[in-house]
Design an enzyme around this catalytic site. Sequence first.
Site, PDB file in Angstrom:
ATOM      1  CB  SER A 167     -11.275   4.005  -8.258  1.00  0.00           C
ATOM      2  OG  SER A 167     -10.159   4.690  -8.784  1.00  0.00           O
ATOM      3  CG  HIS A 193     -11.533   7.933  -7.991  1.00  0.00           C
ATOM      4  ND1 HIS A 193     -10.930   7.003  -7.166  1.00  0.00           N
ATOM      5  CD2 HIS A 193     -12.232   8.752  -7.165  1.00  0.00           C
ATOM      6  CE1 HIS A 193     -11.228   7.261  -5.911  1.00  0.00           C
ATOM      7  NE2 HIS A 193     -12.027   8.320  -5.879  1.00  0.00           N
ATOM      8  CG  ASP A 289     -12.100   8.388  -2.140  1.00  0.00           C
ATOM      9  OD1 ASP A 289     -12.343   8.946  -1.062  1.00  0.00           O
ATOM     10  OD2 ASP A 289     -12.558   8.779  -3.235  1.00  0.00           O
TER      11      ASP A 289
END
Length: 352
Positions: A167, A193, A289
């Site tokens: 991310s 992401h 995540d």
Amino acid sequence: MSVPARVLVVDDSATMRGLITAVLSADPDVTVVGQAADAIEARQAIKQLDPDVITLDIEMPNMNGLEFLDKIMRLRPMPVIMVSTLTHKGAEASIAALEIGAFDCVGKPHPGDPNPFGDLVDKVKAAARSQRKLIITGNKAAAPAAANANAASEYRAGRKIIAIGASTGGVEALITVLQKFPANCPPTVITQHMPHTFTRSFAERLNRLCAPTVQEATDGARLEIGKIYLAPGGERHLQVANAAAPCCRLVERAPVNGHRPSVDVLFDSVAELAGRNAIGVILTGMGRDGASGLLKMRHAGARTFGQNEKTCVVYGMPRVAYELGAVETQLPLGSIGEEILKTAAARKEGSE
């Protein structure tokens, strides 16, 4: 009580400056200490106000955001969040900004957007907490051939599937890892992401910088040696499926951990499909995540790696994964690519 993050908002549009200021000021842990309409005003404001974080428009008069970002990173490194239009041109500029050293990027909202800059506050607070060392990565276009010359001749692909999640900070991290991969690397699937218009530009950038073929994943694409598949941002999650002939699947599901695509969704599918014939890697990023999915991969027999705290832009996802017991080995970013290849390399006949 925590000290509020002090932010300088830089944008040539008074309307956009006002919107960003309103969004940030609604959170008690953020204080907008100043605004600037261009790089000249911003330079003076930085000297006078000494902000913790800057939000910076990419398209500005006098000096564009990329030029100004480059000067900031060389002369006075600090966390910078780029604000970009969600166009192909804006996406390419955003990827370039992340390579230069921007902390993260956010897209400008569309008219009538009910939640403009939805994750900007979280990114600003994470940027203010960050203790990262800001390094200019520079132009690496010529690096892959030299970096992978020996690896390509010595590496023999095995039957592994590599799954990587990242991310905030993931652009620089993925470039660092994937530039170690030879042209015949194992099939590799990645969830990063990123806004939906950014992933295609990022895949194209990786394809130019790396020896393997890098592409945005499409539904049904066969997993092949020498190919890397990046989850497209937007409305679907990336999974792997079909044990007889492994391929990419793009599935419509609600966001998981606030993300679509989600790293957990990818890792869960790899754990089920490949088990011990997989390698899972979790890189820098906010939140959690990928942590539970990586744990499923480890329980299924996969080898798992996490980026260590010192080299993370944000030690969030890797920290949660490590604390859950999902990470078998923590490594500095510069060592992860080589360790993946060493783990994935084919053994002598009959030993796999």
